[in-house]
Design an enzyme around this catalytic site. Structure first.
Site, mmCIF file in Angstrom:
data_model
loop_
_atom_site.group_PDB
_atom_site.id
_atom_site.type_symbol
_atom_site.label_atom_id
_atom_site.label_comp_id
_atom_site.label_asym_id
_atom_site.label_seq_id
_atom_site.Cartn_x
_atom_site.Cartn_y
_atom_site.Cartn_z
ATOM 1 N N CYS A 104 6.527 5.938 1.450
ATOM 2 C CA CYS A 104 5.738 4.805 2.054
ATOM 3 C C CYS A 104 5.929 5.139 3.468
ATOM 4 O O CYS A 104 6.938 5.361 3.996
ATOM 5 C CB CYS A 104 6.484 3.558 1.661
ATOM 6 S SG CYS A 104 5.818 2.187 2.522
ATOM 7 N N HIS A 146 0.829 0.109 -5.242
ATOM 8 C CA HIS A 146 1.855 0.206 -4.035
ATOM 9 C C HIS A 146 1.248 -0.625 -2.927
ATOM 10 O O HIS A 146 1.997 -1.256 -2.476
ATOM 11 C CB HIS A 146 1.910 1.596 -3.586
ATOM 12 C CG HIS A 146 2.681 1.953 -2.586
ATOM 13 N ND1 HIS A 146 4.032 2.812 -2.489
ATOM 14 C CD2 HIS A 146 2.658 1.856 -1.358
ATOM 15 C CE1 HIS A 146 4.470 2.959 -1.505
ATOM 16 N NE2 HIS A 146 3.705 2.135 -0.586
ATOM 17 N N GLU A 147 -0.011 -0.103 -2.641
ATOM 18 C CA GLU A 147 -0.647 -1.020 -1.678
ATOM 19 C C GLU A 147 -0.639 -2.398 -1.660
ATOM 20 O O GLU A 147 -0.285 -3.255 -0.781
ATOM 21 C CB GLU A 147 -1.905 -0.439 -1.250
ATOM 22 C CG GLU A 147 -2.158 1.126 -0.851
ATOM 23 C CD GLU A 147 -1.080 1.694 0.146
ATOM 24 O OE1 GLU A 147 -0.682 0.760 1.140
ATOM 25 O OE2 GLU A 147 -0.726 2.718 0.044
ATOM 26 N N HIS A 150 2.414 -4.604 -0.767
ATOM 27 C CA HIS A 150 2.621 -4.699 0.660
ATOM 28 C C HIS A 150 1.959 -6.196 0.934
ATOM 29 O O HIS A 150 2.732 -6.708 2.024
ATOM 30 C CB HIS A 150 1.998 -3.643 1.639
ATOM 31 C CG HIS A 150 2.656 -2.333 1.547
ATOM 32 N ND1 HIS A 150 3.847 -2.353 2.291
ATOM 33 C CD2 HIS A 150 2.258 -1.175 1.213
ATOM 34 C CE1 HIS A 150 4.210 -1.080 2.375
ATOM 35 N NE2 HIS A 150 3.237 -0.283 1.878
HETATM 36 NI NI NI Z 1 3.548 1.665 1.570
#
Ligand code: NI
Length: 190
Positions: A104, A146-147, A150
């Site tokens: 990341c 994953h995104e 966030h």
């Molecule tokens: Ni990330």
């Protein structure tokens, strides 16, 4: 537009739940997305979420070259076209989970083995406010999860189940190089 600094783990913006975007087609969102692309391309990577450049809005971008997807998923896999996803919602389409290495931009230098759903559907809005509705598997599904994490204030180490597998990339490379040397050594003695 502009290359922005990428916030690192510990910055409180990365812990916040991102606000829903009310005006997807607006010039403000277009400018934000342009900054996100500039920032992503400056450092290199497969995806970025708006909070990583300090803007707590529900916007992510991602793009994965075919070679990268194939390295993860095999030669049948296709690349992921450059995608802007606003106000995303993820729905797992199976209970199957796989472990894969992630990094990341907000956690530089580290890699971790992270469980993710292998088959998902994601929905949201595109830049023009039009509907996005995509089924994804494998690495594509991993990147989207994953995104979108966030936007929930979650970084990948929090998804890990075995913290022994949170490692410095430099050490893993040294380890792999050591394995290669050992293999070379074996080749010499046989
Ligand atoms: Ni990330």
């Amino acid at each position: 537009m502009a290359v922005k600094d990428i916030l690192k783990m510990g910055n409180p913006v990365l812990r916040k739940i991102a606000d829903t975007v009310e005006t997807p087609g607006s010039p403000e969102i277009a400018a934000l997305v342009a900054d996100m692309y500039d920032s992503l391309h400056d450092v290199g990577g497969v995806g970025l979420a708006a909070p990583q450049i300090g803007i707590s809005q529900a916007v992510v971008i991602f793009e994965v070259p075919e070679a990268r997807v194939q390295a993860e998923d095999g030669l049948d896999a296709r690349g992921v076209a450059s995608t802007v996803l606003i106000n995303p919602v993820i729905e797992p389409l199976s209970d199957d989970v796989s472990l894969g290495w992630e990094g990341c931009l907000s956690v530089p230098g580290l890699r971790g083995l992270v469980p993710r759903y292998t088959h998902i559907r994601y929905r949201g809005l595109g830049m023009d406010g039009g509907a996005v509705d995509v089924e994804a598997r494998g690495f594509h599904a991993r990147v989207v999860q994953h995104e979108c994490d966030h936007l929930l204030g979650i970084l990948y180490p929090e998804r890990m189940t075995d913290m022994r597998l949170l490692v410095y990339e430099s050490e893993v490379q040294a380890f792999l190089a050591g394995l290669r040397e050992a293999a070379d050594e074996d080749m010499r003695v046989t």
